[in-house]
Motif scaffolding. Sequence first.
Motif, PDB file in Angstrom:
ATOM      1  N   GLY A   1      36.549  12.984  26.674  1.00  0.00           N
ATOM      2  CA  GLY A   1      36.893  13.347  28.083  1.00  0.00           C
ATOM      3  C   GLY A   1      36.850  14.647  27.984  1.00  0.00           C
ATOM      4  N   ALA A   2      38.190  15.648  28.343  1.00  0.00           N
ATOM      5  CA  ALA A   2      38.208  17.133  28.315  1.00  0.00           C
ATOM      6  C   ALA A   2      37.898  17.657  26.913  1.00  0.00           C
ATOM      7  N   GLN A   3      37.306  18.759  26.843  1.00  0.00           N
ATOM      8  CA  GLN A   3      37.194  19.537  25.453  1.00  0.00           C
ATOM      9  C   GLN A   3      38.624  19.834  24.951  1.00  0.00           C
ATOM     10  N   PRO A   4      38.767  19.181  23.973  1.00  0.00           N
ATOM     11  CA  PRO A   4      40.297  19.556  23.207  1.00  0.00           C
ATOM     12  C   PRO A   4      40.439  21.305  23.108  1.00  0.00           C
ATOM     13  N   PRO A   5      41.585  21.657  23.011  1.00  0.00           N
ATOM     14  CA  PRO A   5      42.175  23.104  22.857  1.00  0.00           C
ATOM     15  C   PRO A   5      41.773  23.586  21.568  1.00  0.00           C
ATOM     16  N   ALA A   6      41.078  24.958  21.371  1.00  0.00           N
ATOM     17  CA  ALA A   6      40.834  25.700  20.095  1.00  0.00           C
ATOM     18  C   ALA A   6      42.061  25.541  19.353  1.00  0.00           C
ATOM     19  N   PRO A   7      41.897  25.483  18.216  1.00  0.00           N
ATOM     20  CA  PRO A   7      43.257  25.715  17.292  1.00  0.00           C
ATOM     21  C   PRO A   7      43.875  26.981  17.432  1.00  0.00           C
TER      22      PRO A   7
END
Lengths: 342, 337
Positions: free
Chosen positions: B306-312
């Motif tokens: 789905g959507a790109q996971p947020p950067a750590p």
Amino acid sequence: MSRPVTIAFDVMGGDHGPAEVVRGAAQLTLDSDSIHVLLVGDRQQIDEALSQVRHNAEHLAVHHTPDWVAMHEKPTVALDQKPNASVLLAAKLVHDGEADAMVSSGNTGAGVLSCARTFSLMPGVRRAALATVYPTATHRGEKNDPFSLILDVGATVDATADDLVAFAVMGSAYARIISKNKDPSVALLSNGTEAMKGPPRVVEANARLSTLAGVRFIGNIEGVDIPKGTADVVVCDGFVGNVCLKMLEGVSETVIELARYAYKEKLLWRAGIAMLSSGIERIKEVTDWEQYGGAPILGFDKLFIKAHGRSRARAITNAGKVAAKAVSRDLTRVITEGLPKS
Amino acid sequence: MTTPTRIYRWDLDKTYLQTEFDTFRQLVKTAFQKAHEKKAVPGAAALIRELKAAGNTRLCIVSGSPTQMRTVLTEKLKLDGVEFDELVLKDNLRNLVRGRFKALRGQVGYKLPVLLESRARAPQDAEEVLFGDDAEADAFIYSLYADMIARRVSEPVVYQVLEAAEVYPDDITRIIEQWKTIPQADPVRRIFIMLDRLTPPAYFSKYGPRVVPIFNYFQAALVLLGDRHLSATQVLKVTIELVQTAGYNLLTLSNSFQDLARRGLPLADVAQSLTEALQGPAAMLQMVRPVPDIIAAFSKRVASLGAQPPAPPARDIDYLSLLDDARPRDKKRTRFE
């Protein structure tokens, strides 16, 4: 090395939430080099669960969907309203070849309906069967397995003689592959052991199974024979099977209640139960349903293992192993070859 | 001689070599193995060769293996075509003779001063990428080393950490003195932790995004492509070694790719570079065909998230709360199922 097998897990919908399913699937990635898992469900919840357990990410992938079918929902309505429900999406991924089989501990009806909407029935199979295992007094097969297989327990309420014959072939093939029982005995559940006893469909199925090669048919058995373990595979229609299964579960629960009552009631009875406790534990161990993991839906060209709603991680791991074993030993082909040719 | 601008620091056991020393039997077996019997972690040698191919680099190895194994380890590295610039091994015989029993198992008191001494000899502008594993305390030691050079950690905290890690007082003094001679800089770009024990990657999030836990060296190569330490063709060379020598396939590689994407590592440019390299005419790449299947497999894994996971998120490391990680393996309190 055996060929890689991918099992799609419907992560949502079980009684214990996604964490237990993810834990069980994660364990599978550690236990086997040839099994891959595809976790279908809410990505955030899956990642949260994965952050707590060891796993091998080389053997694990996630397919995100926020939708799922809850236990209380009506399957037809829920699947119509949620085309991306995790159980339906898992079935579609199996259909599309992204996975080889699926496991779900969620809503049984939604699982069966997802298969019906997505998979094809095997040639020669008119209706699918939901199978389950039941602990018996007899042990069988290479694994000294105390469980007999009962099918159908709810998928096909109005089975014909043809269906019962197909169920017998499917159950026999499943017992050969999963229980490593080379020549499982198969029986029809009826109201008497004589071949002429029972409704016409049972009588007709009896006659046809008596001459069918590849299935060791031992005739009819009665309800009392199920816990005795007279047959390794018990065949019946979904209506009878479901009533029978619920009754057996009810009896087990009543026995436990009675034991609890006795424990509280008299010191002497309590002492007696305490003396039996190691034996009771042993019985619990050998009849532990979690070691079996789940029950198969047989008859489709793809396999669905329905894990119990109460499944903890261990049961989920074992359900995945059963699914992988059935795929790697080509259960579908074995069943197809055993079905009577029209 | 060119000035080194990139230093790659490697641990050996469980990072470069597949070593088992959990039991006394395994320890003895490892000690008596010949060079050709030792096995490298799949892809490690190829990755080092590609990193070294840039020319302007140094390979510094610091290992807890005893100095007596220098000959066999040197021979093994030579067999693998790995040319190193430094190989520091642990003088446990000296520790034994001096009655320094805590130092036999201790990692912080051994590795930290070695790293600082090596850094003191390095050009000030040299960037560093460090490789360790999850068996001992590499994430902790490497992060502390990076933050000490950058002066992101105070002297009292370093003291407390070293005392808690049971470092001998004279070694603490040596470490602090060495530290003070090193000019302030922020050279450590990445710390890769090979998950030999399959510790959940999320466990290392407390060390911030600089630490990247990896299940294989394909993942490290992808990140290094994003960091511009490797080209896409070099990543494919590492991948080919994994496929040819360790049975990696489309499934394991695409799963590894998705694992990094789920952790929020930005891989869009990486994927684009790899696609272009795969479609290139290089003869070497013929063996990784069919290209459309490879691209489709990776694309599917990314799309299925789905959507790109947020950067750590970047974060300051609270070393005093992480002291358990600095303990020898058999004394750690954190255990995963």
